[in-house]
Design an enzyme around this catalytic site. Structure first.
Site, mmCIF file in Angstrom:
data_model
loop_
_atom_site.group_PDB
_atom_site.id
_atom_site.type_symbol
_atom_site.label_atom_id
_atom_site.label_comp_id
_atom_site.label_asym_id
_atom_site.label_seq_id
_atom_site.Cartn_x
_atom_site.Cartn_y
_atom_site.Cartn_z
ATOM 1 N N LYS A 274 -1.814 11.617 -12.063
ATOM 2 C CA LYS A 274 -3.216 11.649 -12.473
ATOM 3 C C LYS A 274 -4.062 12.247 -11.366
ATOM 4 O O LYS A 274 -3.892 11.906 -10.191
ATOM 5 C CB LYS A 274 -3.707 10.237 -12.779
ATOM 6 C CG LYS A 274 -5.190 10.169 -13.144
ATOM 7 C CD LYS A 274 -5.575 8.840 -13.749
ATOM 8 C CE LYS A 274 -5.563 7.709 -12.772
ATOM 9 N NZ LYS A 274 -5.927 6.424 -13.395
ATOM 10 N N ASP B 235 0.865 -1.179 0.000
ATOM 11 C CA ASP B 235 0.000 0.000 0.000
ATOM 12 C C ASP B 235 0.899 1.226 0.000
ATOM 13 O O ASP B 235 1.679 1.425 0.934
ATOM 14 C CB ASP B 235 -0.895 -0.028 1.245
ATOM 15 C CG ASP B 235 -1.899 1.119 1.279
ATOM 16 O OD1 ASP B 235 -1.717 2.112 0.544
ATOM 17 O OD2 ASP B 235 -2.861 1.031 2.067
ATOM 18 N N ASP C 68 -0.108 6.822 -11.415
ATOM 19 C CA ASP C 68 -1.417 6.561 -12.004
ATOM 20 C C ASP C 68 -2.373 6.064 -10.920
ATOM 21 O O ASP C 68 -3.345 5.361 -11.207
ATOM 22 C CB ASP C 68 -1.293 5.536 -13.138
ATOM 23 C CG ASP C 68 -2.416 5.661 -14.161
ATOM 24 O OD1 ASP C 68 -2.876 6.789 -14.401
ATOM 25 O OD2 ASP C 68 -2.826 4.631 -14.721
#
Length: 204
Positions: free
Chosen positions: A152, A90, A112
């Protein structure tokens, strides 16, 4: 029945034909064609890298003397490659400083990362922005001077302040909607090029 969003399109079919893990590769390739982010021998950090198409593309650009380190909670769907290192983790739970075991700094940091979407625009925007800020924590600590940062973010009211903050750390910042992004998608890519040497302590 699949929604139109999930029906195979040109980029999905092309990705299968060219043995890329997902259609997302063409978004990165489009940006790279325009801005030449990747060069042989670079060290690159890829956040939210699964299923692995960006890793595939980056490794082809940096060559066998380069290194790309990918982080994601999900497993990859690509073949092993000597220039790729993958950590299944994570991103929010990892200390960016622990990545110095791969490289003391990175020439390019790309993200991303995307949230699990709720369908509520404001909620999804905020979740996306939280991930963008997390990616900047990595870039702020690990990106070399003159390096590039690509992230992003979903469109929304808090995107302009984030973009404005990033502009303080780079010679040039561009906001992009690359080829390969679905027309109905609210995603944008923010690209910071040539990090300033005096870049400061990051986003508060």
């Amino acid at each position: 029945m699949a929604t139109p969003r999930h029906k195979p399109d040109y980029y999905s079919r092309r990705a299968r034909q060219e043995s890329f893990a997902s259609r997302a590769v063409y978004k990165l390739a489009d940006i790279d064609r325009k801005f030449q982010l990747f060069k042989p021998g670079q060290c690159v950090l890829d956040l939210g890298c699964a299923p692995g198409s960006w890793l595939q593309y980056i490794s082809s650009r940096i060559g066998p003397q380069g290194l790309v380190v990918g982080l994601d909670r999900q497993a990859l769907r690509i073949s092993s490659n000597p220039s790729i290192r993958f950590v299944q983790v994570d991103v929010a739970a990892l200390d960016p400083g622990s990545l110095i075991r791969f490289s003391a700094s990175f020439d390019v940091v790309v993200s991303d990362l995307a949230p699990s979407t709720s369908g509520i625009k404001d909620v999804d925007h905020q979740r996306s922005l939280d991930l963008a800020r997390l990616s900047w924590e990595y870039a702020n600590r690990l990106l070399t001077a003159a390096g590039h940062y690509l992230v992003k973010v979903f469109q929304g009211p808090d995107f302009p302040p984030f973009a404005q903050e990033i502009k303080q750390h780079f010679q040039q910042v561009d906001i992009l909607k690359p080829s390969g992004s679905r027309s109905e998608s609210r995603e944008l890519y923010l690209l910071g090029r040539r990090r300033l040497k005096e870049s400061g302590a990051g986003i508060g």
